[in-house]
Write a protein that holds these residues in place. Sequence first.
Motif, PDB file in Angstrom:
ATOM      1  N   ILE A  16     -95.202  22.408 -52.012  1.00  0.00           N
ATOM      2  CA  ILE A  16     -94.467  23.758 -52.381  1.00  0.00           C
ATOM      3  C   ILE A  16     -94.146  24.102 -53.949  1.00  0.00           C
ATOM      4  O   ILE A  16     -94.459  25.138 -54.489  1.00  0.00           O
ATOM      5  CB  ILE A  16     -93.016  23.755 -51.814  1.00  0.00           C
ATOM      6  CG1 ILE A  16     -93.465  23.808 -50.027  1.00  0.00           C
ATOM      7  CG2 ILE A  16     -92.295  24.934 -52.051  1.00  0.00           C
ATOM      8  CD1 ILE A  16     -92.049  23.589 -49.199  1.00  0.00           C
ATOM      9  N   GLY A  17     -93.911  23.178 -54.650  1.00  0.00           N
ATOM     10  CA  GLY A  17     -93.554  23.268 -56.050  1.00  0.00           C
ATOM     11  C   GLY A  17     -94.766  23.680 -56.752  1.00  0.00           C
ATOM     12  O   GLY A  17     -94.526  24.775 -57.607  1.00  0.00           O
ATOM     13  N   VAL A 191     -93.821  24.503 -42.986  1.00  0.00           N
ATOM     14  CA  VAL A 191     -94.809  25.340 -44.117  1.00  0.00           C
ATOM     15  C   VAL A 191     -96.129  24.608 -43.853  1.00  0.00           C
ATOM     16  O   VAL A 191     -96.402  23.560 -43.766  1.00  0.00           O
ATOM     17  CB  VAL A 191     -94.047  25.235 -45.469  1.00  0.00           C
ATOM     18  CG1 VAL A 191     -94.864  26.013 -46.341  1.00  0.00           C
ATOM     19  CG2 VAL A 191     -92.748  25.225 -45.296  1.00  0.00           C
ATOM     20  N   TYR A 192     -97.053  25.679 -43.812  1.00  0.00           N
ATOM     21  CA  TYR A 192     -98.507  25.343 -44.008  1.00  0.00           C
ATOM     22  C   TYR A 192     -99.347  26.298 -44.869  1.00  0.00           C
ATOM     23  O   TYR A 192     -98.620  27.300 -45.330  1.00  0.00           O
ATOM     24  CB  TYR A 192     -99.300  25.212 -42.507  1.00  0.00           C
ATOM     25  CG  TYR A 192     -99.496  26.683 -42.051  1.00  0.00           C
ATOM     26  CD1 TYR A 192     -98.339  27.566 -41.591  1.00  0.00           C
ATOM     27  CD2 TYR A 192    -100.443  27.322 -42.079  1.00  0.00           C
ATOM     28  CE1 TYR A 192     -98.260  28.726 -41.151  1.00  0.00           C
ATOM     29  CE2 TYR A 192    -100.610  28.717 -41.800  1.00  0.00           C
ATOM     30  CZ  TYR A 192     -99.665  29.528 -41.297  1.00  0.00           C
ATOM     31  OH  TYR A 192    -100.001  30.847 -40.746  1.00  0.00           O
ATOM     32  N   GLY A 193    -100.568  25.662 -45.438  1.00  0.00           N
ATOM     33  CA  GLY A 193    -101.174  26.651 -46.128  1.00  0.00           C
ATOM     34  C   GLY A 193    -102.048  25.865 -47.103  1.00  0.00           C
ATOM     35  O   GLY A 193    -102.017  24.533 -47.413  1.00  0.00           O
ATOM     36  N   PRO A 194    -102.734  26.705 -48.023  1.00  0.00           N
ATOM     37  CA  PRO A 194    -103.377  26.139 -49.279  1.00  0.00           C
ATOM     38  C   PRO A 194    -102.426  25.116 -50.037  1.00  0.00           C
ATOM     39  O   PRO A 194    -101.240  25.419 -50.159  1.00  0.00           O
ATOM     40  CB  PRO A 194    -103.806  27.115 -49.960  1.00  0.00           C
ATOM     41  CG  PRO A 194    -104.159  28.241 -49.305  1.00  0.00           C
ATOM     42  CD  PRO A 194    -102.801  28.085 -48.110  1.00  0.00           C
ATOM     43  N   ASP A 233     -95.547  33.066 -48.038  1.00  0.00           N
ATOM     44  CA  ASP A 233     -94.505  34.030 -47.454  1.00  0.00           C
ATOM     45  C   ASP A 233     -93.185  33.368 -47.979  1.00  0.00           C
ATOM     46  O   ASP A 233     -92.120  33.702 -48.260  1.00  0.00           O
ATOM     47  CB  ASP A 233     -94.589  33.992 -46.001  1.00  0.00           C
ATOM     48  CG  ASP A 233     -95.331  35.216 -45.483  1.00  0.00           C
ATOM     49  OD1 ASP A 233     -95.373  36.230 -46.311  1.00  0.00           O
ATOM     50  OD2 ASP A 233     -96.059  35.146 -44.151  1.00  0.00           O
ATOM     51  N   LEU A 234     -93.435  31.802 -47.867  1.00  0.00           N
ATOM     52  CA  LEU A 234     -92.145  31.168 -48.154  1.00  0.00           C
ATOM     53  C   LEU A 234     -91.703  31.196 -49.660  1.00  0.00           C
ATOM     54  O   LEU A 234     -90.725  31.212 -49.986  1.00  0.00           O
ATOM     55  CB  LEU A 234     -92.487  29.504 -47.674  1.00  0.00           C
ATOM     56  CG  LEU A 234     -91.333  28.541 -48.192  1.00  0.00           C
ATOM     57  CD1 LEU A 234     -90.629  28.220 -47.190  1.00  0.00           C
ATOM     58  CD2 LEU A 234     -91.839  27.341 -48.710  1.00  0.00           C
ATOM     59  N   ALA A 254     -88.137  31.352 -42.087  1.00  0.00           N
ATOM     60  CA  ALA A 254     -89.188  30.954 -41.166  1.00  0.00           C
ATOM     61  C   ALA A 254     -89.812  32.428 -40.588  1.00  0.00           C
ATOM     62  O   ALA A 254     -89.653  33.524 -41.111  1.00  0.00           O
ATOM     63  CB  ALA A 254     -88.765  30.319 -39.840  1.00  0.00           C
ATOM     64  N   THR A 255     -90.556  32.430 -39.340  1.00  0.00           N
ATOM     65  CA  THR A 255     -91.310  33.630 -38.802  1.00  0.00           C
ATOM     66  C   THR A 255     -90.242  34.169 -37.684  1.00  0.00           C
ATOM     67  O   THR A 255     -90.661  35.561 -37.306  1.00  0.00           O
ATOM     68  CB  THR A 255     -92.771  33.466 -38.661  1.00  0.00           C
ATOM     69  OG1 THR A 255     -92.584  32.503 -37.318  1.00  0.00           O
ATOM     70  CG2 THR A 255     -93.459  32.497 -39.601  1.00  0.00           C
ATOM     71  N   GLY A 256     -89.507  33.325 -37.046  1.00  0.00           N
ATOM     72  CA  GLY A 256     -88.790  33.921 -35.960  1.00  0.00           C
ATOM     73  C   GLY A 256     -89.692  33.957 -34.524  1.00  0.00           C
ATOM     74  O   GLY A 256     -89.417  34.502 -33.654  1.00  0.00           O
ATOM     75  N   LYS A 257     -91.086  33.506 -34.933  1.00  0.00           N
ATOM     76  CA  LYS A 257     -91.851  33.060 -33.667  1.00  0.00           C
ATOM     77  C   LYS A 257     -91.992  31.574 -33.292  1.00  0.00           C
ATOM     78  O   LYS A 257     -92.300  30.758 -34.010  1.00  0.00           O
ATOM     79  CB  LYS A 257     -93.176  33.475 -33.963  1.00  0.00           C
ATOM     80  CG  LYS A 257     -93.250  35.005 -34.499  1.00  0.00           C
ATOM     81  CD  LYS A 257     -94.600  35.614 -34.700  1.00  0.00           C
ATOM     82  CE  LYS A 257     -94.631  37.202 -34.742  1.00  0.00           C
ATOM     83  NZ  LYS A 257     -94.459  37.587 -36.154  1.00  0.00           N
ATOM     84  N   GLU A 258     -91.763  31.437 -31.914  1.00  0.00           N
ATOM     85  CA  GLU A 258     -91.704  30.213 -31.576  1.00  0.00           C
ATOM     86  C   GLU A 258     -93.194  29.816 -30.947  1.00  0.00           C
ATOM     87  O   GLU A 258     -93.917  30.460 -30.296  1.00  0.00           O
ATOM     88  CB  GLU A 258     -90.882  30.015 -30.387  1.00  0.00           C
ATOM     89  CG  GLU A 258     -90.730  28.771 -29.679  1.00  0.00           C
ATOM     90  CD  GLU A 258     -89.584  28.611 -28.561  1.00  0.00           C
ATOM     91  OE1 GLU A 258     -89.385  29.762 -27.943  1.00  0.00           O
ATOM     92  OE2 GLU A 258     -89.088  27.442 -28.220  1.00  0.00           O
TER      93      GLU A 258
END
Length: 327
Positions: A16-17, A191-194, A233-234, A254-258
Amino acid sequence: MAQNNVILITGGCGFIGTSLIDALLQGGCTQPIRVLDSLVTGSPEDLAEVTEFETLTVDQLHTAAKQVVLVQGDIRDITLTEQVAQGVSTIVHLAANTGVGPSVEDPRLDMECNVVGTFNMLEAARKHGVKKFVFASSGAPAGEVEPPIHEELPPHPVSPYGSSKLAGEGYCSSYNKTFGIDTICLRFGNVYGPRSKNKASVVAKFIKQALAGETCAIYGDGSQTRDFIYIFDLIRAIQAAMEAPVGGETFQIATGKERTVGEVAELIAKNLEAHGKSMQITHEAKRLGDVMRNYSDTTKAKTILGWQTQMDINEGIGETIRWFLAR
Ligand SMILES: NC(=O)c1ccc[n+]([C@@H]2O[C@H](COP(=O)([O-])OP(=O)(O)OC[C@H]3O[C@@H](n4cnc5c(N)ncnc54)[C@H](O)[C@@H]3O)[C@@H](O)[C@H]2O)c1
């Protein structure tokens, strides 16, 4: 000349940093950025992927010539944390013992990094008149509650990680009420992503294992749910918190999606297939400290920070896989 507008990012060499530093610089940030990282998981090479920087000791900080400076050190070190906060206007506190698993393996280390380390950073902020303190919390303080998780639910942490993040939130609250620091606790979803190459969380782990030809293990039957948020997004949420004229607040980010872990594993498999790669899945015993259901109500962040997610999960997983394949 003494600076008083430095952005201090603890854990700035991590997933994240580095993504935050990249976004700040791409967005035209001209403030000096100081990174404090023990390099226990992140590395100078990871930081070098997003920016040039110089490595200095705290005693050399006054000689800084580059916009980004790395100080190698530990947030458990009181002397160091107090020195490194000199001239700082905003602290984004990301350094931590991250995740449920490591906290179950070594609860004391988790407490020392996440409780004492966070306390040290808040004390450093108080002593140097730091105005803004953004704390990376998690859904874990809420624990085993009926989702969606929201900011007003009484917390019932299940893991030592949830307890240590809750303690951090508690100190952020008191340092706002007692000392007037604009603390903001952001409870990140999964959290996920590059740039997630050092992470052991579901999406990164499965992609890494599948690309290495290893079997991916789902803990339990895969019906446990999480709220998966894409890194960009984060990062926009962290930037909104850095700018927002509020303090003493906690936000679900977060996304609000389960989504079930099984469903996400299938999405990863489908995306890998498009690149001619396959994914083998096995099931292992449920992990201690894991909750069954977890997703967030993000109404408060939308209302007060004016923030909401944009990335579709299928697209986000596709981007993540492309990033791993490009390496
Ligand atoms: N990634 C997620 O899904 C997620 C979810 C909820 C909360 N969080 C929180 O967000 C923050 C950042 O997470 P991340 O995913 O970037 O993790 P990461 O492991 O990639 O980055 C953490 C960084 O902190 C450094 N660090 C660890 N302990 C340290 C210490 N004692 N002193 C100084 N530096 C130390 C590491 O070397 C690393 O570079 C953490 O506080 C984590 O608990 C992350």
